[in-house]
Write a protein that holds these residues in place. Structure first.
Motif, PDB file in Angstrom:
ATOM      1  N   HIS A   6       0.976  -1.291  -0.091  1.00 47.52           N
ATOM      2  CA  HIS A   6      -0.135  -0.077   0.002  1.00 47.52           C
ATOM      3  C   HIS A   6       0.825   1.149  -0.024  1.00 47.52           C
ATOM      4  O   HIS A   6       0.600   2.116  -0.956  1.00 47.52           O
ATOM      5  N   LEU A   7       1.871   1.287   0.897  1.00 48.37           N
ATOM      6  CA  LEU A   7       2.769   2.407   0.893  1.00 48.37           C
ATOM      7  C   LEU A   7       3.647   2.549  -0.531  1.00 48.37           C
ATOM      8  O   LEU A   7       3.476   3.735  -0.965  1.00 48.37           O
ATOM      9  N   GLU A   8       3.849   1.530  -1.091  1.00 47.45           N
ATOM     10  CA  GLU A   8       4.599   1.750  -2.449  1.00 47.45           C
ATOM     11  C   GLU A   8       3.765   2.049  -3.468  1.00 47.45           C
ATOM     12  O   GLU A   8       4.125   3.110  -4.195  1.00 47.45           O
ATOM     13  N   ALA A   9       2.476   1.877  -3.189  1.00 51.17           N
ATOM     14  CA  ALA A   9       1.475   2.262  -4.301  1.00 51.17           C
ATOM     15  C   ALA A   9       1.050   3.831  -4.083  1.00 51.17           C
ATOM     16  O   ALA A   9       1.193   4.606  -5.071  1.00 51.17           O
ATOM     17  N   ILE A  10       1.021   3.970  -2.854  1.00 51.88           N
ATOM     18  CA  ILE A  10       1.027   5.517  -2.497  1.00 51.88           C
ATOM     19  C   ILE A  10       2.295   6.481  -3.033  1.00 51.88           C
ATOM     20  O   ILE A  10       2.060   7.595  -3.607  1.00 51.88           O
ATOM     21  N   MET A  11       3.289   5.870  -2.773  1.00 51.42           N
ATOM     22  CA  MET A  11       4.539   6.724  -3.251  1.00 51.42           C
ATOM     23  C   MET A  11       4.656   6.612  -4.719  1.00 51.42           C
ATOM     24  O   MET A  11       5.084   7.768  -5.268  1.00 51.42           O
ATOM     25  N   GLY A  12       4.225   5.628  -5.466  1.00 49.44           N
ATOM     26  CA  GLY A  12       3.955   5.523  -6.767  1.00 49.44           C
ATOM     27  C   GLY A  12       3.345   6.763  -7.308  1.00 49.44           C
ATOM     28  O   GLY A  12       3.505   7.471  -8.317  1.00 49.44           O
ATOM     29  N   LEU A  13       1.978   6.993  -6.690  1.00 52.77           N
ATOM     30  CA  LEU A  13       1.341   8.148  -7.163  1.00 52.77           C
ATOM     31  C   LEU A  13       1.926   9.362  -6.902  1.00 52.77           C
ATOM     32  O   LEU A  13       1.707  10.231  -7.707  1.00 52.77           O
ATOM     33  N   ILE A  14       2.625   9.457  -5.737  1.00 50.80           N
ATOM     34  CA  ILE A  14       3.190  10.553  -5.614  1.00 50.80           C
ATOM     35  C   ILE A  14       4.300  11.117  -6.786  1.00 50.80           C
ATOM     36  O   ILE A  14       4.673  11.936  -7.215  1.00 50.80           O
ATOM     37  N   MET A  15       5.147  10.101  -6.747  1.00 50.78           N
ATOM     38  CA  MET A  15       6.309  10.059  -7.536  1.00 50.78           C
ATOM     39  C   MET A  15       5.923  10.381  -9.257  1.00 50.78           C
ATOM     40  O   MET A  15       6.507  11.290  -9.813  1.00 50.78           O
ATOM     41  N   TYR A  16       5.149   9.526  -9.559  1.00 50.36           N
ATOM     42  CA  TYR A  16       4.622   9.484 -11.035  1.00 50.36           C
ATOM     43  C   TYR A  16       3.909  10.762 -11.243  1.00 50.36           C
ATOM     44  O   TYR A  16       4.029  11.333 -12.208  1.00 50.36           O
ATOM     45  N   GLY A  17       3.115  11.240 -10.400  1.00 48.55           N
ATOM     46  CA  GLY A  17       2.399  12.468 -10.355  1.00 48.55           C
ATOM     47  C   GLY A  17       3.418  13.569 -10.618  1.00 48.55           C
ATOM     48  O   GLY A  17       3.054  14.418 -11.127  1.00 48.55           O
ATOM     49  N   GLY A  18       4.310  13.607  -9.772  1.00 48.91           N
ATOM     50  CA  GLY A  18       5.217  14.465  -9.669  1.00 48.91           C
ATOM     51  C   GLY A  18       5.964  14.751 -10.951  1.00 48.91           C
ATOM     52  O   GLY A  18       6.333  15.769 -11.512  1.00 48.91           O
ATOM     53  N   ASN A  19       6.338  13.547 -11.565  1.00 48.18           N
ATOM     54  CA  ASN A  19       7.165  13.630 -12.753  1.00 48.18           C
ATOM     55  C   ASN A  19       6.227  14.085 -13.909  1.00 48.18           C
ATOM     56  O   ASN A  19       6.677  14.875 -14.905  1.00 48.18           O
ATOM     57  N   ALA A  20       4.766  13.543 -14.077  1.00 51.20           N
ATOM     58  CA  ALA A  20       4.080  14.329 -14.806  1.00 51.20           C
ATOM     59  C   ALA A  20       3.842  15.769 -14.901  1.00 51.20           C
ATOM     60  O   ALA A  20       3.829  16.385 -15.851  1.00 51.20           O
ATOM     61  N   LYS A  21       3.785  16.329 -13.528  1.00 49.19           N
ATOM     62  CA  LYS A  21       3.627  17.702 -13.509  1.00 49.19           C
ATOM     63  C   LYS A  21       4.901  18.447 -13.801  1.00 49.19           C
ATOM     64  O   LYS A  21       4.718  19.491 -14.582  1.00 49.19           O
ATOM     65  N   ASN A  22       5.926  17.943 -13.564  1.00 47.73           N
ATOM     66  CA  ASN A  22       7.277  18.524 -14.047  1.00 47.73           C
ATOM     67  C   ASN A  22       7.563  18.436 -15.368  1.00 47.73           C
ATOM     68  O   ASN A  22       7.790  19.559 -16.232  1.00 47.73           O
ATOM     69  N   ASP A  23       7.048  17.491 -16.126  1.00 48.54           N
ATOM     70  CA  ASP A  23       7.217  17.307 -17.555  1.00 48.54           C
ATOM     71  C   ASP A  23       6.195  18.326 -18.086  1.00 48.54           C
ATOM     72  O   ASP A  23       6.469  18.899 -19.166  1.00 48.54           O
ATOM     73  N   ALA A  24       4.772  18.311 -17.642  1.00 50.08           N
ATOM     74  CA  ALA A  24       3.940  19.303 -18.050  1.00 50.08           C
ATOM     75  C   ALA A  24       4.654  20.662 -18.014  1.00 50.08           C
ATOM     76  O   ALA A  24       4.207  21.659 -18.975  1.00 50.08           O
ATOM     77  N   MET A  25       5.231  21.129 -16.948  1.00 47.79           N
ATOM     78  CA  MET A  25       5.729  22.414 -17.122  1.00 47.79           C
ATOM     79  C   MET A  25       6.755  22.691 -17.881  1.00 47.79           C
ATOM     80  O   MET A  25       6.916  23.790 -18.482  1.00 47.79           O
ATOM     81  N   GLY A  26       7.847  21.720 -18.312  1.00 47.28           N
ATOM     82  CA  GLY A  26       8.872  21.698 -19.129  1.00 47.28           C
ATOM     83  C   GLY A  26       8.055  21.584 -20.509  1.00 47.28           C
ATOM     84  O   GLY A  26       8.417  22.554 -21.504  1.00 47.28           O
ATOM     85  N   THR A  27       6.864  21.219 -20.836  1.00 47.47           N
ATOM     86  CA  THR A  27       6.068  21.455 -22.245  1.00 47.47           C
ATOM     87  C   THR A  27       5.794  22.934 -22.351  1.00 47.47           C
ATOM     88  O   THR A  27       5.893  23.298 -23.323  1.00 47.47           O
TER      89      THR A  27
END
Length: 106
Positions: A6-27
């Motif tokens: 469960h903790l790994e899934a939560i961290m996946g949401l945070i990590m991949y969500g953060g990566n997506a937002k960072n890439d969107a800002m780069g866009t």
């Protein structure tokens, strides 16, 4: 769902969500300078990160649907909020690219 999973899934949401937002800002930054090729690549990267985040979320939802309930913590709520914000930001970045392309063509 086991607590560690469960903790790994939560961290996946945070990590991949953060990566997506960072890439969107780069866009947006690349589109602003007229580099639409890199803007398109960054938005594709953001979308791939969102797919990965959804895999984490789907695992959590599947466990819940199977009756394996997990305690909802502030970290869980934060991870869902992080994902939803990243989705909205990525969608907005796509629209901003459309506007920059339109301005570039005029």
């Amino acid at each position: 769902m086991e607590e560690q999973q469960h903790l790994e899934a939560i961290m996946g949401l945070i990590m991949y969500g953060g990566n997506a937002k960072n890439d969107a800002m780069g866009t947006i930054a690349y589109a602003e300078t007229g580099n639409f090729e890199l803007a398109d690549q960054k938005i594709a990267d953001a979308e791939e990160s969102l797919v990965q985040a959804h895999h984490s979320q789907t695992g959590m939802l599947t466990q819940e649907a199977q009756g394996n309930h997990s305690q909802v913590t502030l970290l869980t709520v934060h991870s869902q909020d992080h994902l939803m914000t990243s989705i909205a930001f990525t969608d907005l970045a796509k629209e901003i690219v459309v506007l920059y392309r339109r301005m570039d063509n005029e």
